[in-house]
Design a protein around this motif. Structure first.
Motif, PDB file in Angstrom:
ATOM      1  N   ALA A  26       0.831  -1.202   0.000  1.00 42.31           N
ATOM      2  CA  ALA A  26       0.000   0.000   0.000  1.00 42.31           C
ATOM      3  C   ALA A  26       0.868   1.255   0.000  1.00 42.31           C
ATOM      4  CB  ALA A  26      -0.927  -0.008   1.213  1.00 42.31           C
ATOM      5  N   LEU A  27       1.961   1.186   0.713  1.00 45.16           N
ATOM      6  CA  LEU A  27       2.862   2.327   0.760  1.00 45.16           C
ATOM      7  C   LEU A  27       3.496   2.571  -0.611  1.00 45.16           C
ATOM      8  CD1 LEU A  27       3.805   4.419   2.689  1.00 45.16           C
ATOM      9  CD2 LEU A  27       5.721   2.950   3.294  1.00 45.16           C
ATOM     10  N   LYS A  28       3.924   1.508  -1.254  1.00 47.30           N
ATOM     11  CA  LYS A  28       4.467   1.625  -2.614  1.00 47.30           C
ATOM     12  C   LYS A  28       3.433   2.265  -3.536  1.00 47.30           C
ATOM     13  CE  LYS A  28       7.566  -2.289  -2.995  1.00 47.30           C
ATOM     14  NZ  LYS A  28       7.333  -3.726  -3.034  1.00 47.30           N
ATOM     15  N   MET A  43      -2.247  18.108  -1.205  1.00 41.41           N
ATOM     16  CA  MET A  43      -3.651  17.896  -0.823  1.00 41.41           C
ATOM     17  C   MET A  43      -3.767  17.273   0.546  1.00 41.41           C
ATOM     18  SD  MET A  43      -5.426  16.209  -4.027  1.00 41.41           S
ATOM     19  CE  MET A  43      -5.915  17.209  -5.374  1.00 41.41           C
ATOM     20  N   PHE A  44      -2.742  16.550   0.924  1.00 46.50           N
ATOM     21  CA  PHE A  44      -2.788  15.874   2.212  1.00 46.50           C
ATOM     22  C   PHE A  44      -2.327  16.847   3.293  1.00 46.50           C
ATOM     23  CE2 PHE A  44      -2.950  12.566  -0.851  1.00 46.50           C
ATOM     24  CZ  PHE A  44      -3.760  11.605  -0.273  1.00 46.50           C
ATOM     25  N   PRO A  45      -3.261  17.249   4.159  1.00 48.03           N
ATOM     26  CA  PRO A  45      -2.968  18.312   5.128  1.00 48.03           C
ATOM     27  C   PRO A  45      -1.712  18.031   5.935  1.00 48.03           C
ATOM     28  CG  PRO A  45      -5.249  17.569   5.322  1.00 48.03           C
ATOM     29  CD  PRO A  45      -4.595  16.697   4.324  1.00 48.03           C
ATOM     30  N   PRO A  61       2.335   8.021   9.083  1.00 52.98           N
ATOM     31  CA  PRO A  61       1.341   6.981   9.357  1.00 52.98           C
ATOM     32  C   PRO A  61      -0.001   7.252   8.687  1.00 52.98           C
ATOM     33  CG  PRO A  61       1.894   8.202  11.370  1.00 52.98           C
ATOM     34  CD  PRO A  61       2.799   8.702  10.290  1.00 52.98           C
ATOM     35  N   LYS A  62      -0.378   8.528   8.553  1.00 55.52           N
ATOM     36  CA  LYS A  62      -1.677   8.839   7.968  1.00 55.52           C
ATOM     37  C   LYS A  62      -1.706   8.535   6.474  1.00 55.52           C
ATOM     38  CE  LYS A  62      -3.384  12.471  10.969  1.00 55.52           C
ATOM     39  NZ  LYS A  62      -3.674  13.915  10.987  1.00 55.52           N
ATOM     40  N   LEU A  63      -0.551   8.730   5.850  1.00 57.97           N
ATOM     41  CA  LEU A  63      -0.460   8.463   4.428  1.00 57.97           C
ATOM     42  C   LEU A  63      -0.610   6.969   4.182  1.00 57.97           C
ATOM     43  CD1 LEU A  63       0.017   9.963   1.809  1.00 57.97           C
ATOM     44  CD2 LEU A  63       2.423   9.389   2.010  1.00 57.97           C
ATOM     45  N   LYS A  64       0.040   6.204   5.022  1.00 55.13           N
ATOM     46  CA  LYS A  64      -0.029   4.762   4.936  1.00 55.13           C
ATOM     47  C   LYS A  64      -1.477   4.314   5.185  1.00 55.13           C
ATOM     48  CE  LYS A  64       2.966   1.047   6.530  1.00 55.13           C
ATOM     49  NZ  LYS A  64       4.185   0.846   7.316  1.00 55.13           N
ATOM     50  N   ALA A  65      -2.117   4.941   6.161  1.00 51.15           N
ATOM     51  CA  ALA A  65      -3.496   4.581   6.485  1.00 51.15           C
ATOM     52  C   ALA A  65      -4.405   4.811   5.275  1.00 51.15           C
ATOM     53  CB  ALA A  65      -3.991   5.379   7.686  1.00 51.15           C
ATOM     54  N   HIS A  66      -4.221   5.938   4.582  1.00 49.72           N
ATOM     55  CA  HIS A  66      -5.049   6.206   3.413  1.00 49.72           C
ATOM     56  C   HIS A  66      -4.796   5.164   2.329  1.00 49.72           C
ATOM     57  CE1 HIS A  66      -6.299   8.206  -0.393  1.00 49.72           C
ATOM     58  NE2 HIS A  66      -7.314   8.602   0.348  1.00 49.72           N
ATOM     59  N   ALA A  67      -3.519   4.837   2.137  1.00 48.14           N
ATOM     60  CA  ALA A  67      -3.163   3.866   1.110  1.00 48.14           C
ATOM     61  C   ALA A  67      -3.810   2.510   1.389  1.00 48.14           C
ATOM     62  CB  ALA A  67      -1.641   3.721   1.037  1.00 48.14           C
ATOM     63  N   VAL A  68      -3.722   2.067   2.645  1.00 45.40           N
ATOM     64  CA  VAL A  68      -4.310   0.775   2.999  1.00 45.40           C
ATOM     65  C   VAL A  68      -5.829   0.825   2.799  1.00 45.40           C
ATOM     66  CG1 VAL A  68      -4.708  -0.893   4.863  1.00 45.40           C
ATOM     67  CG2 VAL A  68      -2.458   0.155   4.603  1.00 45.40           C
TER      68      VAL A  68
END
Ligand code: HEM
Length: 157
Positions: A26-28, A43-45, A61-68
């Motif tokens: 998901a991170l990739k 766009m990501f606050p 961590p929030k970016l990873k959460a969105h990806a997952v």
């Protein structure tokens, strides 16, 4: 267009193969989005916050959460499409998703970028399984999910 049992099976089979490694895949997926569309970053606050640029993306961590989330929801969408012929995200949460994405300034072109990145990432994660049929099944599952969010975005705009 209907979503067949065979299409659902293709999505679920590849999902099962990716699941043990889903966080790093998901991170990739998200790093790929920003490679294709660097303009999507602000766009990501939490990437805009002071010093946000100094922190490597992979430690957000929030970016990873969105990806997952996007990944899991596209997979769930496949099951729902086969069972009901429709994407069913809970009413309230679909409405919230519409509002969140309007507020973030997400446009149709971003959904296309995310789709390209998703398909490329899955292809890279399960190269031995990847076929045009598997691509088609993921594409359909994602398109229907994106369409449901875009409809809500129109209502929220
Ligand atoms: C937030 C899912 C596509 C950018 C969220 C949230 C979810 C989500 C569940 C959490 C917020 C909430 O519950 O309201 C999805 C799904 C997508 C998708 C399933 C595709 C089918 C996109 C695209 C972009 C994007 C194309 C832009 C490149 C954002 C941003 C946030 C967000 C900026 C807010 C993050 C934050 O403030 O923490 N998305 N998203 N999303 N999404 Fe998406």
């Amino acid at each position: 267009m209907g979503f067949s049992e065979a299409q659902e099976e293709l999505v679920l089979r590849s999902w099962k193969a990716m699941k043990p490694d889903s966080e790093s895949i998901a991170l990739k997926f998200f790093l790929r989005i920003f490679e294709i569309a660097p303009a999507a970053k602000p766009m990501f606050p939490f990437l805009r916050e002071a010093g946000g640029d100094d922190v490597p993306l992979e430690t957000h961590p929030k970016l990873k959460a969105h990806a997952v989330t996007v990944f899991v929801m596209a997979c769930e969408s496949a099951t729902q499409l086969r069972k009901t012929g429709d994407v069913k995200v809970r009413e309230a949460s679909l409405r919230r998703l519409g509002a969140t994405h309007v507020k973030a300034g997400v446009a149709d072109a971003h959904f296309e970028v995310v789709k390209t990145a998703l398909l490329e990432t899955i292809e890279g994660a399960v190269p031995g399984m990847w076929t045009p049929e598997m691509k088609g099944a993921w594409e359909e599952a994602y398109d229907q999910l994106a369409a449901a969010i875009k409809d809500e975005m129109k209502l929220a705009a």
